[in-house]
Design an enzyme around this catalytic site. Structure first.
Site, PDB file in Angstrom:
ATOM      1  N   LEU A 405     -93.597 -14.168   8.264  1.00  0.00           N
ATOM      2  CA  LEU A 405     -92.753 -14.698   9.338  1.00  0.00           C
ATOM      3  C   LEU A 405     -93.420 -14.434  10.678  1.00  0.00           C
ATOM      4  CD1 LEU A 405     -89.139 -13.619   8.262  1.00  0.00           C
ATOM      5  CD2 LEU A 405     -90.380 -15.723   7.729  1.00  0.00           C
ATOM      6  N   CYS A 406     -93.179 -15.325  11.613  1.00  0.00           N
ATOM      7  CA  CYS A 406     -93.773 -15.173  12.928  1.00  0.00           C
ATOM      8  C   CYS A 406     -92.898 -14.219  13.747  1.00  0.00           C
ATOM      9  CB  CYS A 406     -93.834 -16.562  13.547  1.00  0.00           C
ATOM     10  SG  CYS A 406     -94.628 -16.605  15.102  1.00  0.00           S
ATOM     11  N   LEU A 407     -92.778 -12.995  13.268  1.00  0.00           N
ATOM     12  CA  LEU A 407     -91.911 -11.977  13.882  1.00  0.00           C
ATOM     13  C   LEU A 407     -92.641 -10.647  13.872  1.00  0.00           C
ATOM     14  CD1 LEU A 407     -88.405 -12.269  12.122  1.00  0.00           C
ATOM     15  CD2 LEU A 407     -88.954 -12.879  14.465  1.00  0.00           C
TER      16      LEU A 407
END
Ligand SMILES: Cc1ncc(COP(=O)(O)O)c(C=O)c1O
Length: 482
Positions: A405-407
């Site tokens: 995830l882009c987190l």
């Protein structure tokens, strides 16, 4: 500060999981064909777990149901395989009840637990499953449904909570579920009012803790509630003590002790960090003094699952001072249990592909084709290392595992894990013994990343065969035996 040797947390693996991990080509084929992450369930590992619990019943000469807490895994294959054992099932939603009935459980093997909506109560009443009532309002709502449709009487248990033991001043933790244990008379009055619709069969508790003293207080509280029923001529005969028997995830006690004491040293700054941004899992450094409490599941648990039940039954009741198992036997009370995690011990693993391996100042970073919710070890505070599939053991290598995830927060776990060799892109990591809660409980389609598909592996003519989870029915061994 000098570099310290890698700290390993080797998962406990029974032969069934070892045998699956030896199937390097099959596992790669499955992940290539079905994608990463991939959930694998092992239905054949269930029956021995059910039998180990039953052996404890025999030892204490007790009778009662072993209900599998379905919430621990959504798998159809596991549920259908369980239907082919003597176990029952604990369902906590309308969909779980539908699933259980469709998997082959007859209503006499099902208990409906947790807070329920009207539709759930309706199907429970219609099919005649046992209802473990969570509140007195639920009791009345169920009775009304039975009355309106003129259904046969529905069997009910009443879940109690907030037990206290007077002699030893011990109380069980607060719970937002259940009827206050100090007001059994109110519950009995309500049931008496609905005697034409409902038949009380017993009382229940489930405590979200591994602490045995609290459970002993709760069980003795349930015994007192049954006495109260009998005094009022209500023929209740069973006590359901819920789940929470636990699993031993690690092979070696020494590794766990070393890891947790080194973590304390790391938090105090006396050794290099072992976690992302120095995360302390509940521990903190206050001016050189260690404060807080380790908020982790005790991953090494020598007494867990059936052993934990055995120990609880051998524990003296806090007030009566006689073993709880003996008190149940003397009062001819059935003991029902609802293990989730413990029945799924060794029943599955999650595979993930390695996408990227890079070195940065924080260490070796390994990006996986999965995210933290696909194998929610961290959410449950269970620490164990993944297995590098099909790679010969080499230099133990510490890495941080990053999710897809882009987190910033999407770390599979916030600690460095130790792999048996340096990973390479394309490798597969196996998170073993993850069927209970880790596999699909929290998975989401955030960023439209796919939720892992699920396959069931079964032995066919001595070799591992597979099918999609929803296509598994426990028919193989039966046809072979015929
Ligand atoms: C009512 C009830 N029974 C059983 C369980 C299963 O617990 P475990 O998986 O720890 O055995 C739960 C878990 O939340 C529960 O709420």
């Amino acid at each position: 500060m000098t570099d310290s040797p890698p700290l390993e947390l080797t998962p406990r693996m029974e032969p069934v999981i070892q045998s699956v991990l030896a199937e390097n080509a099959l596992l790669h084929q499955l992940a290539d064909g079905l994608g990463s992450p991939l959930n694998i369930v092992l239905p054949e590992a269930l029956a021995p777990n059910v039998e180990s619990f039953r052996a404890v019943y025999r030892r204490h000469r007790l009778r009662g149901h072993i209900y599998f807490a379905h919430k621990a895994n959504r798998s159809a294959a596991l549920l259908r395989q369980l239907a082919a054992t003597e176990a029952g099932v604990d369902v906590a939603s309308l969909a779980e009840l539908q699933h259980a009935l469709g998997a082959g459980f007859t209503p006499d093997r099902v208990i409906a637990t947790g807070p329920k909506n009207r539709e759930f109560l309706w199907l429970a009443a219609r099919t005649g499953v046992l209802v473990n009532a969570d509140s007195l309002d639920e009791v009345s709502e169920l009775a009304a449904l039975v009355a309106v449709d003129r259904l046969p009487r529905v069997r009910v248990m009443v879940r109690l909570s907030g037990f206290a033991s007077h002699g030893v001043r011990l109380i069980s933790r607060r719970s937002r579920f259940g009827v206050p244990a100090d007001r059994p008379a109110e519950a009995l009055d309500r049931l008496e009012k609905h005697a034409d619709q409902l038949e009380l069969v017993g009382v229940a508790y489930h405590l979200d803790t591994i602490g045995q003293p609290e459970k002993a207080v709760a069980l003795e509280g349930c015994l007192a509630a049954i006495d109260e029923c009998r005094r009022r001529d209500v023929g209740a005969w069973s006590i359901d003590i819920g789940g929470g028997f636990g699993v031993n995830y690690l092979a070696d006690a020494g590794q766990w002790e070393r890891y947790t004491s080194e973590l304390a040293q790391a938090v105090l700054g006396r050794r290099p960090p072992m976690t992302w941004n120095g995360h302390g899992y509940g521990l903190r450094n206050e001016g050189g003094t260690l404060r807080g409490a380790l908020g982790l599941y005790p991953a090494y648990r020598p007494v867990s699952g059936p052993g934990y039940l055995d120990q609880l039954l051998a524990t003296p009741a806090p007030e009566q001072r006689r073993p709880l198992g003996e008190l149940l036997l003397d009062s001819m009370i059935d003991l029902d249990i609802e293990p989730g995690r413990a029945l799924l011990d060794q029943c599955g693993l999650v595979l993930s592909r390695v996408l990227e391996v890079r070195t940065e100042s924080s260490g070796l970073l390994v990006r996986l084709e999965m995210n933290a919710r696909d194998v929610s070890l961290e959410e449950h505070g269970v620490l164990m290392d993944p297995v590098l599939v099909g790679r010969a053991e080499d230099e133990p290598t510490e890495v941080f595992l990053l999710g897809n995830l882009c987190l910033e927060s999407d770390l599979i776990t916030r600690r460095k894990v130790t792999l048996s060799a340096r990973p390479r892109p394309g490798d597969l990591l196996a998170f073993v013994n993850t069927a209970g809660y880790f596999m699909d409980f929290s998975a989401t389609a955030a960023l439209r990343q796919p939720i892992g598909r699920k396959v069931a592996l079964y032995r066919d003519d001595g070799r591992w065969g597979w099918c999609l989870d929803e296509q598994y029915w426990p028919v193989h061994e039966r046809t072979e035996a015929a």
